[in-house]
Structures are given as structure tokens and as C-alpha cells.
Design an enzyme around this catalytic site. Structure first.
Site, PDB file in Angstrom:
ATOM      1  N   ALA A 120     -19.974  55.329 -36.588  1.00  0.00           N
ATOM      2  CA  ALA A 120     -19.532  56.721 -36.651  1.00  0.00           C
ATOM      3  C   ALA A 120     -18.427  56.797 -37.695  1.00  0.00           C
ATOM      4  O   ALA A 120     -17.823  55.785 -38.044  1.00  0.00           O
ATOM      5  CB  ALA A 120     -19.009  57.142 -35.284  1.00  0.00           C
ATOM      6  N   GLU A 133     -16.545  48.692 -31.338  1.00  0.00           N
ATOM      7  CA  GLU A 133     -15.714  49.852 -30.980  1.00  0.00           C
ATOM      8  C   GLU A 133     -14.411  49.470 -30.280  1.00  0.00           C
ATOM      9  O   GLU A 133     -13.384  50.117 -30.470  1.00  0.00           O
ATOM     10  CB  GLU A 133     -16.506  50.822 -30.091  1.00  0.00           C
ATOM     11  CG  GLU A 133     -17.568  51.629 -30.816  1.00  0.00           C
ATOM     12  CD  GLU A 133     -18.925  50.933 -30.865  1.00  0.00           C
ATOM     13  OE1 GLU A 133     -18.982  49.696 -30.672  1.00  0.00           O
ATOM     14  OE2 GLU A 133     -19.925  51.637 -31.095  1.00  0.00           O
TER      15      GLU A 133
HETATM   16  C1  3H9 Z   1     -18.438  54.115 -33.559  1.00  0.00           C
HETATM   17  O1  3H9 Z   1     -19.367  53.923 -34.278  1.00  0.00           O
HETATM   18  C2  3H9 Z   1     -18.560  54.816 -32.230  1.00  0.00           C
HETATM   19  C3  3H9 Z   1     -19.974  54.979 -31.851  1.00  0.00           C
HETATM   20  O2  3H9 Z   1     -20.227  54.336 -30.640  1.00  0.00           O
HETATM   21  C4  3H9 Z   1     -20.394  56.414 -31.828  1.00  0.00           C
HETATM   22  C5  3H9 Z   1     -19.785  57.246 -30.781  1.00  0.00           C
HETATM   23  C6  3H9 Z   1     -20.368  58.640 -30.609  1.00  0.00           C
HETATM   24  N1  3H9 Z   1     -15.812  55.366 -40.864  1.00  0.00           N
HETATM   25  O3  3H9 Z   1     -13.248  47.776 -44.608  1.00  0.00           O
HETATM   26  P1  3H9 Z   1     -13.524  48.144 -46.022  1.00  0.00           P
HETATM   27  C7  3H9 Z   1     -14.056  52.952 -45.018  1.00  0.00           C
HETATM   28  S1  3H9 Z   1     -16.877  53.637 -33.974  1.00  0.00           S
HETATM   29  C8  3H9 Z   1     -15.103  55.835 -41.903  1.00  0.00           C
HETATM   30  O4  3H9 Z   1     -12.409  48.045 -46.998  1.00  0.00           O
HETATM   31  P2  3H9 Z   1     -15.347  45.919 -46.233  1.00  0.00           P
HETATM   32  C9  3H9 Z   1     -12.729  52.231 -45.089  1.00  0.00           C
HETATM   33  O5  3H9 Z   1     -11.700  53.011 -44.531  1.00  0.00           O
HETATM   34  C10 3H9 Z   1     -17.085  52.836 -35.540  1.00  0.00           C
HETATM   35  N2  3H9 Z   1     -14.684  55.077 -42.918  1.00  0.00           N
HETATM   36  O6  3H9 Z   1     -14.797  47.365 -46.610  1.00  0.00           O
HETATM   37  C11 3H9 Z   1     -12.582  51.998 -46.574  1.00  0.00           C
HETATM   38  O7  3H9 Z   1     -12.114  53.200 -47.140  1.00  0.00           O
HETATM   39  P3  3H9 Z   1     -11.110  53.199 -48.419  1.00  0.00           P
HETATM   40  C12 3H9 Z   1     -17.662  51.496 -35.383  1.00  0.00           C
HETATM   41  C13 3H9 Z   1     -15.010  53.785 -42.884  1.00  0.00           C
HETATM   42  O8  3H9 Z   1     -16.522  45.696 -47.085  1.00  0.00           O
HETATM   43  C14 3H9 Z   1     -14.022  51.785 -47.036  1.00  0.00           C
HETATM   44  O9  3H9 Z   1     -14.850  52.354 -46.020  1.00  0.00           O
HETATM   45  N3  3H9 Z   1     -17.669  50.816 -36.650  1.00  0.00           N
HETATM   46  C15 3H9 Z   1     -15.735  53.222 -41.845  1.00  0.00           C
HETATM   47  O10 3H9 Z   1     -14.239  44.938 -46.241  1.00  0.00           O
HETATM   48  C16 3H9 Z   1     -14.404  50.323 -47.191  1.00  0.00           C
HETATM   49  O11 3H9 Z   1     -14.078  49.638 -45.983  1.00  0.00           O
HETATM   50  C17 3H9 Z   1     -16.667  50.042 -37.042  1.00  0.00           C
HETATM   51  O12 3H9 Z   1     -15.713  49.834 -36.325  1.00  0.00           O
HETATM   52  C18 3H9 Z   1     -16.165  54.085 -40.802  1.00  0.00           C
HETATM   53  N4  3H9 Z   1     -16.898  53.637 -39.771  1.00  0.00           N
HETATM   54  O13 3H9 Z   1     -15.831  46.031 -44.725  1.00  0.00           O
HETATM   55  C19 3H9 Z   1     -16.800  49.431 -38.409  1.00  0.00           C
HETATM   56  N5  3H9 Z   1     -15.893  51.906 -42.071  1.00  0.00           N
HETATM   57  O14 3H9 Z   1     -11.878  52.539 -49.524  1.00  0.00           O
HETATM   58  C20 3H9 Z   1     -15.515  49.567 -39.158  1.00  0.00           C
HETATM   59  C21 3H9 Z   1     -15.291  51.669 -43.237  1.00  0.00           C
HETATM   60  O15 3H9 Z   1     -10.818  54.627 -48.628  1.00  0.00           O
HETATM   61  N6  3H9 Z   1     -15.633  49.083 -40.535  1.00  0.00           N
HETATM   62  N7  3H9 Z   1     -14.748  52.784 -43.736  1.00  0.00           N
HETATM   63  O16 3H9 Z   1      -9.906  52.413 -47.984  1.00  0.00           O
HETATM   64  C22 3H9 Z   1     -15.621  47.786 -40.834  1.00  0.00           C
HETATM   65  O17 3H9 Z   1     -15.586  46.907 -39.986  1.00  0.00           O
HETATM   66  C23 3H9 Z   1     -15.635  47.435 -42.285  1.00  0.00           C
HETATM   67  O18 3H9 Z   1     -15.224  48.560 -43.006  1.00  0.00           O
HETATM   68  C24 3H9 Z   1     -17.006  46.963 -42.839  1.00  0.00           C
HETATM   69  C25 3H9 Z   1     -16.900  46.837 -44.384  1.00  0.00           C
HETATM   70  C26 3H9 Z   1     -17.337  45.608 -42.244  1.00  0.00           C
HETATM   71  C27 3H9 Z   1     -18.076  47.958 -42.516  1.00  0.00           C
END
Ligand code: 3H9
Length: 753
Positions: free
Chosen positions: A109, A175
Site C-alpha cells: 500500500a 507491515e
Molecule cells: C501495506 O501494504 C498494508 C497492506 O496490508 C494494505 C492495507 C489495506 N509506499 O526504500 P527505498 C518509497 S503497508 C510509498 O529507498 P529500496 C520510498 O519512500 C506497506 N512509498 O528503495 C522511497 O522514496 P524517496 C507494506 C514507498 O530499493 C522510494 O520509494 N510495504 C513505499 O532500497 C524508494 O524506496 C512495505 O512496508 C510504499 N509502500 O527498497 C514496503 N515503499 O525516493 C516498504 C517505498 O522519495 N518498502 N517507497 O525517498 C520497502 O521495504 C523498500 O522501499 C523496498 C525498496 C524494499 C520496496
């Protein structure tokens, strides 16, 4: 916005499709208000901008393109839904693939939507209807996954009839790391595919699994080597025309789940996620899947999700997520600043810090020379490096081949041979200005032009160190935290002359070394250690005033710190602070109260854990117990100094230690030593084991309310004097204007945008 710029879609007129780029927030807001009351309840960007539908013969391909990580931002779920519906209704389509464009499938999300909770807005979450539609689609829907399928992305994947994964893909429900639980049936569908035990583990602890494990668990149906889309199309043709298995109807892995799974998980969460509510909620939600029909299980999950989403813990963890990504941005260093190439490194000193720093470079694949002054010290340092790697191999975290490769990148030596080839030289010699200056003068004579000279000093003046070189623009601090190969924090200390290219290179290098770089100004102790001073001072004053060492440690441990302040000092070694106090003795203000006992302990050779005695005494397994001699010393010293001893509440212990930390943080912010309150939080979360679910000291202060914090600081000033408790001017200004540290950060971000 004029109607000519917009296109109506749908017969109920509930959706306005904006044909201009949806990134233009102003137009969207204008359109929303212009059409309010005319049947339009919300806007959606045009489908083609976020999700496209194409065809590979009889296979429809739904491609999600919402860079950078294909988060399920408003518009994405709806667009996937429309694309699936179109494909399902198209008689020429036999099967449907959902795939992500760019570097990943769907990372979840859109976390920014959850951030809205902080400002009282309702997040837009529209996932559940989409998932049911995918699952009920009469044609097989194949999820083709590369990169990460996380959170809501995983939930989309679980609703598909089949999942094919690239070999490097990862899937998970992380999450809990944001203080929430899966909110779109992840806790209900995952146990049906992966089994209850694994689902509990994945939902409660948030660690992802790789493609091979996903295959073994039954989450994945096939691993695709080579081109993912081509493999997915071939797979889709194999399953076309066959029944579409609905995950929600699969019951076999739910039956007979051992109830001990949940008890064990709760026990583990109590230890490794101490103080956190989301892991327990996640366990409860998966447990509900084993007791309740799917729909009721989803309803229970939704209740628990809501409780978590509106908790302070989730706000704190979401703050930490974005703060971690914001720290690398330095307002006056443009994003496109050219970085210097770091192909070779050299480290001076193979002690505890030098050895860890050497490992960091080798881990990143950068050849590194490590220099010592005696063969004995060099051998000792290399033996520790080898032992650390061997430990990782033994624990299965590293292969023997990878260890051999890393060891081969390290060249131990007693001379400066090869230092003229290094792109960066990291100094990690004993903490003392005279020695640091001598080393920097030496390396300045050897290093090539353009080589970065970084000191690992934890307290000393970078400008004074730089002054002995002819290239102060190449000099800065790279302050690692012990153990340097493990701790993720790297304070990047900017000297007066440090060039922007050197700062930009350091930030990029931090990422390569798997660290979080935080910029700090050149103040004694920089950010982390400067704030630690008042924190540790108060811990010591409290024991002098009557609290037991154990009470102080326990109060902060119960607050959520990994260990209490005096336990931390014993672990780090009391001699470290002793040496620093001697170096800065001349700066002490006469007549100002200083802690009485730490120096005495050091003079007796009691340096903490490593000598078996310090604030506490330690057995051979380093287990602490009350040290009656230390307690007697404290009492005697307090009596001689005329300090009145009294019973001290836990609340006072916590407030004095933490508000001393926060007040010093506010001083640092006001002085520009730290750029943002969020930077301070990241320093404390990653360098000092501050509980992430409290968001860091400055976020914690915001949750308490700065008015309350200031009132306490003023109360302590009244009792202990203005030399120790001067309220930070910034703290007073923020209270006057009714603002919080978060507002200070927002204003800074707006000014630098
Ligand atoms: C969820 O899904 C709840 C559900 O159950 C639904 C409920 C109804 N959203 O980390 P990076 C941005 S909760 C918005 O540097 P990497 C991040 O801020 C979610 N933005 O890259 C950054 O922005 P900026 C569950 C996001 O390659 C840019 O993307 N999911 C999101 O080192 C690059 O990110 C998670 O918890 C997002 N979901 O790592 C996953 N994700 O360039 C959280 C990233 O402006 N994300 N951004 O600073 C991660 O673990 C890592 O970002 C990921 C990539 C592994 C995906």
C-alpha cells in the site's frame, strides 16, 4: 479546472478521469472542488498512466507502472480492477497476467496514505474489493513477481490463482515494521497457502522469504529463470481453461493447526518485539483464520488493523520509515552533485573500530588495505575479522566462498604502501587530537589528489584535524558506531571546508556500505554523543541522589531502550568516557556539578563488562548483578558532596534522562548541528537502540507534547540549576507558536524545496 480538460467516465458519474498528468496536485484539487456536488465523489488518474492492458496473443497483460516501487497509491487498485474486468470480458483472452513495470512487482500500500492518519485525514484504502474480483475472475489470473511483493502487494499476489516468481524475488508481509498488520486479508490468505506456522512468522515478524522458499511453502507455483514475462505467458497458457483455484477456499493447511504455534510466537514477540502491539495483533489475526470462516476472519483482521493504524506506535514507525529515507538529502547539496569514484580504500588502525570499518569495505566488494603499527596488533585485528566472518558462516548467514572472497579483498600491512592508490583513507586510530593530527599530516603527504580523508573520531574537532592537511575540502568525519561492521549508523561530519562532492560521495558510499548516513555539524560529540552526555549525566546524578543503579537501568529498559544507560556504559567500557573527560577537562566550568563516581571506578580499573566490574558486577557469562561496593562508593561520594538522598520515582528517572536528551537535541537543531529533528531520531534509532516504536527522542517529545516537555525542563532547571538545564531556545520558540519538532522539519523541507 475547466471541463474541457477533464473526461467523464462511468455512467454513475462517480469518477472523474483526469487526462492531464495526475502528478499535478493543484489541478486535481481544483477539479475535485469544481465537481463537488455534481455526482463526483473522487478523482482517478487515467488508467493508462498507472496501469496498462496489453496482449500477448490470447494472454492479457496488466502492467502496473507507479514508480518507484509500484505502491498501491489511490488510482492503482481501481485501475487494476478496470483492466482485469476488461480482460475478463474480452472473449479473445484466455488468461491474465499481472506484472510490475520497472524494478519491482508491488511494494505494498502507499505508506504516505497511512501518514494522513497523523493529520486526522482518512486514508483511502480500496484493496479488498479488488482482491475479491481478482479471485472471482473466471479466467486464470497469474501474478508474475520480480523484486518485492510486500504488504498489499503480497495480498494482491495471494488473491491471484497462480504466482510465478523471478529467482531473485522476495515476498512478505512486513507491515509490523510499520506498526500495523496486513489489512487486505493477508493474515487470512497466507496461512491457507503457506501453512499457519509460517504465516504467523511472516506476519508477526515481518521478514520476507525468497523465491525458493516461497516455492517450497506453496506460495509460489513456479520459479522463472530468464525473461519473467515470457515465462509467465507460457505458464498462463498451461493453466488457461483449467479451474481457477481460489485461495480463500483452500482450507487444507488450516486444519489441525497446533495451538502451541501461537503461544510460541507470542513468547518470541515478547522477547524480540518487546513493547510492540502490532506483532501480537498479527498473531491474533492469523489465529482468527484458523477459527473463523474467511469473511469473519477478514472482519477480525480489519478491526485489528484499524486499532494498529490509529496507534501512536504505527505513527512512530511510519515516521521512522520516511525519516530513514529523508536523511540522505542535504538541502545545499544538489541531488545531481557529481560523486567521486570509490574503487579502493585504506584504513589506518586494525583495532575494534578499524577492523569493523575494514569489513564494511570488504563486504561492499571494495579492496581495502588495513594498516597497523605493530605486527602483533595487525595479527590480532585480522584474527578478529576472520573470527567475525567465520561466525557468520557458522550461523549460515554467509557462504564459505563469500567469506574467502571478502578476506581476499583485505590487505593487512605495517606500511603506507599502496595508500597513494586509495580513493578514500579512513583513520581509526586512538582518540586523541595529537595522534590524529600526526596521522593526517602523514597521509596528506601520501594520498593522491582527490582522495577523501575521513576520520572516525567520535568527539574531536574535524576542522582542527583538517588544518594539518593541504586539502581541508577533502577532510570530514565518518563516525561509525561499535561494532562498526554491524551498526547501521554512520555520522557524516561536515567540516568548515568539506566540499559538496565529498559529502555527496559519503552519502552514496554509506548506502553502498549498507549504512544510514546522517549529516552532522562539527560540534564536540557531533549529534549522537553530544546528546548522550546529558543523558548519561542525569543517570549518574540520579544514583547519587538515591536511585539504585538497577532502578535507573530498569526504568529506561521498561521505556523500551535495549538497555539502561549505566548498563550501556558498562558495555561500551567506562574507560572510553574517562579518556574523553580527560581530553576535555580544560573546558569544564568551575562550580558546575559533575558526576562523582565514574572516574573513581576507572581509577580502580573497573571499566565495566570487560573487567567484570563497573556500575554492576558481571559473571563469566557477562550477566549483571548488584555491586554492593559500587553502591557504597556512590553513597559515600554523595554524602561527602552534601547531596540529599531520597526515593526517586520511575517517572522522574525516565523524564530526567529523556528530556535531557531531547533538550540537547533541540539545542543541536537550533544551532544547525543537526539538519532535522528526524535526523536526530535516526541517529538514536540506529546508533543507540532507542525503541523504533517510539519514533526516536524528538518524535517521542512531540507525542508527549512540547509544552509538557518544556515545563519539565524548567522544573529541573529550578531544582538543579541553569548550567545543567537551560531550555533550548528552539524548544521555547516551538512551544510559544504551538508547534512541534515535526513542524520544524516541514518548514525546513519547504524552505529547501
Ligand atoms: C501495506 O501494504 C498494508 C497492506 O496490508 C494494505 C492495507 C489495506 N509506499 O526504500 P527505498 C518509497 S503497508 C510509498 O529507498 P529500496 C520510498 O519512500 C506497506 N512509498 O528503495 C522511497 O522514496 P524517496 C507494506 C514507498 O530499493 C522510494 O520509494 N510495504 C513505499 O532500497 C524508494 O524506496 C512495505 O512496508 C510504499 N509502500 O527498497 C514496503 N515503499 O525516493 C516498504 C517505498 O522519495 N518498502 N517507497 O525517498 C520497502 O521495504 C523498500 O522501499 C523496498 C525498496 C524494499 C520496496
Amino acid at each position: 479546472m475547466e471541463p474541457s480538460e477533464a473526461k467523464w467516465t462511468g455512467t454513475s458519474l462517480t469518477i472523474l478521469t483526469i487526462t492531464d498528468p495526475p502528478t499535478d496536485r493543484h489541478k486535481i484539487v481544483t477539479a475535485r472542488s469544481a465537481y463537488a456536488g455534481r455526482g463526483v465523489v473522487d478523482w482517478l488518474p487515467a488508467m493508462s498512466e498507472l496501469v496498462s492492458l496489453s496482449h500477448e496473443g490470447d494472454v492479457a497483460v496488466v502492467t502496473i507502472a507507479n514508480p518507484p516501487v509500484n505502491a498501491l497509491s489511490p488510482g492503482v487498485p481501481e485501475s487494476i480492477r478496470r483492466a482485469i474486468a476488461a480482460a475478463a470480458n474480452d472473449p479473445a483472452v484466455a488468461a491474465i497476467i499481472v506484472i510490475g513495470a520497472g524494478r519491482t512487482f508491488i511494494a505494498g500500500a502507499d505508506i504516505r496514505e497511512f501518514g494522513k492518519v497523523v493529520s486526522g485525514e482518512k486514508p483511502r484504502l480500496t484493496l479488498l474489493p479488488l482482491l475479491l474480483e481478482i479471485e472471482d475472475c473466471p479466467k486464470p489470473v497469474v501474478m508474475a513477481i520480480h523484486g518485492t511483493a510486500f504488504g498489499g502487494g503480497m495480498e494482491v499476489a495471494l488473491a491471484g490463482h497462480y504466482r510465478v516468481l523471478a529467482a531473485s524475488a522476495q515476498v512478505g508481509q512486513p507491515e509490523v515494521k510499520l506498526g500495523i498488520i496486513p489489512g487486505a486479508a493477508g493474515t487470512q490468505r497466507l496461512p491457507r497457502l503457506a501453512g499457519v506456522a509460517k504465516a504467523v512468522e511472516m506476519c508477526a515478524f515481518g521478514e520476507p522469504v525468497g523465491a525458493q522458499e516461497a516455492l517450497a511453502l506453496g506460495i509460489a507455483d513456479r520459479i522463472i529463470d530468464g525473461d519473467l514475462l515470457a515465462g509467465a505467458v507460457a505458464f498462463a497458457r498451461e493453466v488457461a481453461g483449467k479451474p481457477c483455484p481460489k485461495t480463500r477456499e483452500r482450507e487444507e493447511k488450516l486444519r489441525g493447526a497446533d495451538p502451541a504455534i501461537f503461544a510460541r510466537a507470542r513468547e518470541q514477540a515478547g522477547k524480540t518485539k518487546r513493547g510492540q502491539t502490532a506483532p501480537l495483533a498479527a498473531i491474533e489475526a492469523v489465529e482468527a483464520a484458523t477459527r473463523l470462516p474467511f469473511d469473519e476472519g477478514c472482519a477480525r483482521e480489519a478491526e485489528l488493523f484499524g486499532e494498529c493504524l490509529y496507534s501512536t506506535q504505527s505513527k512512530a514507525l511510519i515516521h521512522a520509515f520516511f525519516a530513514e529515507r529523508a536523511v540522505s538529502k542535504i538541502p545545499d547539496v544538489p541531488k545531481d552533485t557529481a560523486v567521486l569514484e570509490i574503487g579502493r580504500a585504506a584504513v589506518i588502525g586494525a583495532g575494534t573500530m578499524g577492523g569493523g570499518i575494514t569489513m564494511n569495505y570488504a563486504n561492499a566488494g571494495i579492496p581495502v588495505i588495513v594498516k597497523e603499527t605493530s605486527q602483533e596488533a595487525l595479527d590480532r585485528g585480522m584474527a578478529i575479522i576472520r573470527r567475525n566472518y567465520a561466525g557468520s558462516v557458522k550461523r549460515g548467514k554467509l557462504s564459505q566462498a563469500a567469506m574467502d572472497q571478502r578476506m581476499a579483498l583485505i590487505t593487512p600491512q605495517l606500511t603506507y604502501d599502496g595508500f597513494d592508490q586509495a580513493d578514500i583513507i579512513a583513520e581509526a586510530v586512538f582518540e586523541g587530537m595529537a595522534l590524529k593530527k600526526q596521522v593526517f599530516a602523514e597521509i596528506d603527504g601520501i594520498a593522491k589528489p582527490g582522495c577523501i580523508l575521513a576520520s572516525n573520531t567520535s568527539y574531536l574537532d574535524i576542522d582542527e584535524i583538517a588544518s594539518v592537511t593541504r586539502r581541508p575540502e577533502m577532510v570530514l568525519g565518518h563516525h561509525y558506531f561499535s561494532p562498526a561492521n554491524v551498526m547501521r549508523l554512520l555520522e557524516i561530519v561536515r567540516g568548515r571546508a568539506t566540499s559538496k562532492a565529498v559529502l555527496a560521495t559519503s552519502m552514496a558510499l554509506a548506502k553502498r556500505l549498507n549504512k544510514i548516513g546522517v549529516l552532522a555539524g562539527n560540534a564536540r560529540g557531533f549529534i549522537g554523543n553530544r546528546m548522550l552526555g546529558p543523558y548519561l549525566r542525569e543517570a549518574q546524578f540520579l544514583v547519587e541522589e538515591g536511585a539504585a543503579v538497577e532502578d535507573v537501568n530498569q526504568a529506561l529498559y521498561d521505556f523500551g531502550m535495549a538497555m539502561g544507560p549505566l548498563a550501556m556504559s558498562d558495555l561500551a567500557g567506562l574507560d572510553v568516557g574517562w579518556r574523553i573527560r580527560k581530553e576535555f577537562k580544560h573546558l569544564e566550568k568551575p562550580g558546575v556539578r559533575v558526576p562523582l563516581v565514574a572516574d573513581q571506578l576507572c581509577e580502580m580499573g573497573r571499566f565495566g563488562q570487560k573487567t567484570g566490574r563497573g556500575w554492576s558486577q558481571y559473571d563469566e557469562n557477562r550477566q549483571p548483578s548488584h555491586d554492593p561496593e559500587t553502591a557504597a562508593m556512590i553513597e559515600r561520594a554523595a554524602r561527602e558532596a552534601g547531596i540529599e538522598r531520597r526515593a526517586i520515582s520511575r517517572e522522574e528517572i525516565v523524564d530526567r534522562c529523556l528530556f535531557a536528551l531531547v533538550n540537547e537535541g533541540a539545542h543541536l537543531l537550533g544551532e544547525g548541528i543537526a539538519l532535522r529533528a528526524a535526523d536526530i531520531d535516526i541517529v538514536y534509532l540506529n546508533g543507540y537502540a532507542f525503541p523504533a516504536w517510539r519514533g526516536g527522542p524528538m518524535f517521542y517529545a512531540d507525542t508527549v507534547g512540547l509544552k509538557t516537555v518544556l515545563a519539565r525542563v524548567e522544573e529541573f532547571r529550578g531544582r538543579h540549576g541553569a548550567d545543567l538545564w537551560t531550555p533550548a531556545p528552539l524548544l521555547m520558540r516551538l512551544v510559544e507558536s504551538g508547534a512541534a519538532f515535526a513542524d520544524f522539519d516541514k518548514r525546513g523541507a519547504a524552505a529547501s524545496a
